[in-house]
Design an enzyme around this catalytic site. Structure first.
Site, PDB file in Angstrom:
ATOM      1  CG  ASP A 208      -7.610  -0.547   3.714  1.00  0.00           C
ATOM      2  OD1 ASP A 208      -7.046   0.270   2.965  1.00  0.00           O
ATOM      3  OD2 ASP A 208      -7.539  -1.773   3.546  1.00  0.00           O
TER       4      ASP A 208
ATOM      5  N   GLY B 278      -6.751  -4.832   3.233  1.00  0.00           N
ATOM      6  CA  GLY B 278      -7.037  -5.508   1.979  1.00  0.00           C
ATOM      7  C   GLY B 278      -7.499  -4.587   0.876  1.00  0.00           C
TER       8      GLY B 278
ATOM      9  N   GLY C 261       0.818  -1.203   0.000  1.00  0.00           N
ATOM     10  CA  GLY C 261       0.000   0.000   0.000  1.00  0.00           C
ATOM     11  C   GLY C 261       0.848   1.248   0.000  1.00  0.00           C
TER      12      GLY C 261
ATOM     13  CD  GLU D 178      -1.763  -6.311   3.164  1.00  0.00           C
ATOM     14  OE1 GLU D 178      -1.290  -5.275   2.647  1.00  0.00           O
ATOM     15  OE2 GLU D 178      -2.966  -6.422   3.438  1.00  0.00           O
TER      16      GLU D 178
ATOM     17  N   GLY E  22       0.451  -0.990   6.565  1.00  0.00           N
ATOM     18  CA  GLY E  22      -0.593   0.005   6.708  1.00  0.00           C
ATOM     19  C   GLY E  22      -1.915  -0.643   7.085  1.00  0.00           C
TER      20      GLY E  22
END
Length: 262
Positions: free
Chosen positions: A92, A103, A34, A111, A90
């Protein structure tokens, strides 16, 4: 260079820069996927080239692997590493208990595997990723291509009995064709708006035939580093129960990241 970045990119940069403090010589490091994780890879690459840092990185996607090699980080597989000292990635969304939705970039399976094979998982994020309750960001669910429409129907039916506000499920697309993960799977995005019981939902989803993994990371993250557009960083360690604040100065002469693309 950092001085010319937008506030959101400054926030990502300072969070990534601060996360480098968790990395020591000789470590095996999980490298996330990301835009925020890309800042981390660039920062670590600078330390490898200019400070002689010796680490081995286990990337969570092919694009992270390519970037790591580009900046000079030795890349190995998880099978070669066997276990990792730390994974930095990271998110979301994250809540007060450091539970996550991940994701958005389509790499949730690798991940989660890498994060759970680590002594410590550190999340780096801008302040906009913090939420009171998970679910505003669509929850990714990785499914095998065979019978994916049946799997989607099962997911939709199951959501009726779950504590969520929305139940729309969409197949993630890449232009005119379905998005395909590094493992050759598809992703269903669950538009839930609010998740009342994330732990229960994660367990139920993973019991469905056709579902490979979901993007809820429960009790996996150990610390989160939150970046702000003015250079401030906040480090929350859920195990130690501590909150630390700091501020990083931007160096106008530092143009290492000027070509980094989100």
């Amino acid at each position: 260079m950092p001085g010319e970045l937008s506030p959101i990119d400054k926030a990502k940069f300072v969070a990534a820069k601060r996360a480098c403090d968790y990395v020591e010589d000789g470590m095996r490091v999980g490298l996330g996927t990301g835009s925020t994780a890309a800042w981390l890879v660039r920062c670590l690459g600078e330390m490898v080239r200019e400070e002689g840092l010796k680490i081995r990185g286990v990337p969570t996607s092919t694009r992270t692997a390519e970037l790591a090699r580009e900046v000079g980080i030795e890349v190995i597989s998880l099978d070669e590493a066997k276990w990792l000292d730390v994974t930095i990635d990271g998110a979301d969304e994250f809540d007060a208990d450091l539970n996550l939705i991940k994701g958005g970039g389509g790499a949730l399976l690798q991940e989660k595997i890498v994060a759970t094979a680590s002594d410590q998982m550190v999340v780096i994020a801008d302040v906009g990723k913090e939420v009171g309750q998970l679910g505003a960001f669509p929850l990714p669910v990785e499914v095998i291509p065979f019978g994916w429409q049946t799997t989607r129907a099962l997911v939709e039916e199951t959501l009726i009995s779950m504590d969520v506000l929305g139940r729309d499920v969409s197949l993630r697309m890449n232009g005119e064709v379905p998005f395909v993960t590094d493992e050759g799977n598809h992703i269903l995005d669950l538009h839930l708006n609010r998740i009342g019981n994330a732990r229960q939902l994660a367990m139920v989803l993973n019991q469905m035939p056709g579902v490979v993994e979901n993007g809820l990371f429960i009790d996996i993250c150990d610390a989160v580093i939150i970046g702000y557009g003015d250079g401030r960083v906040e480090v929350r360690d859920i195990n130690a129960g501590t909150v630390e604040t700091d501020k990083l100065d931007f160096l106008e002469s530092d143009n290492l990241f000027s070509d980094l693309l989100d």
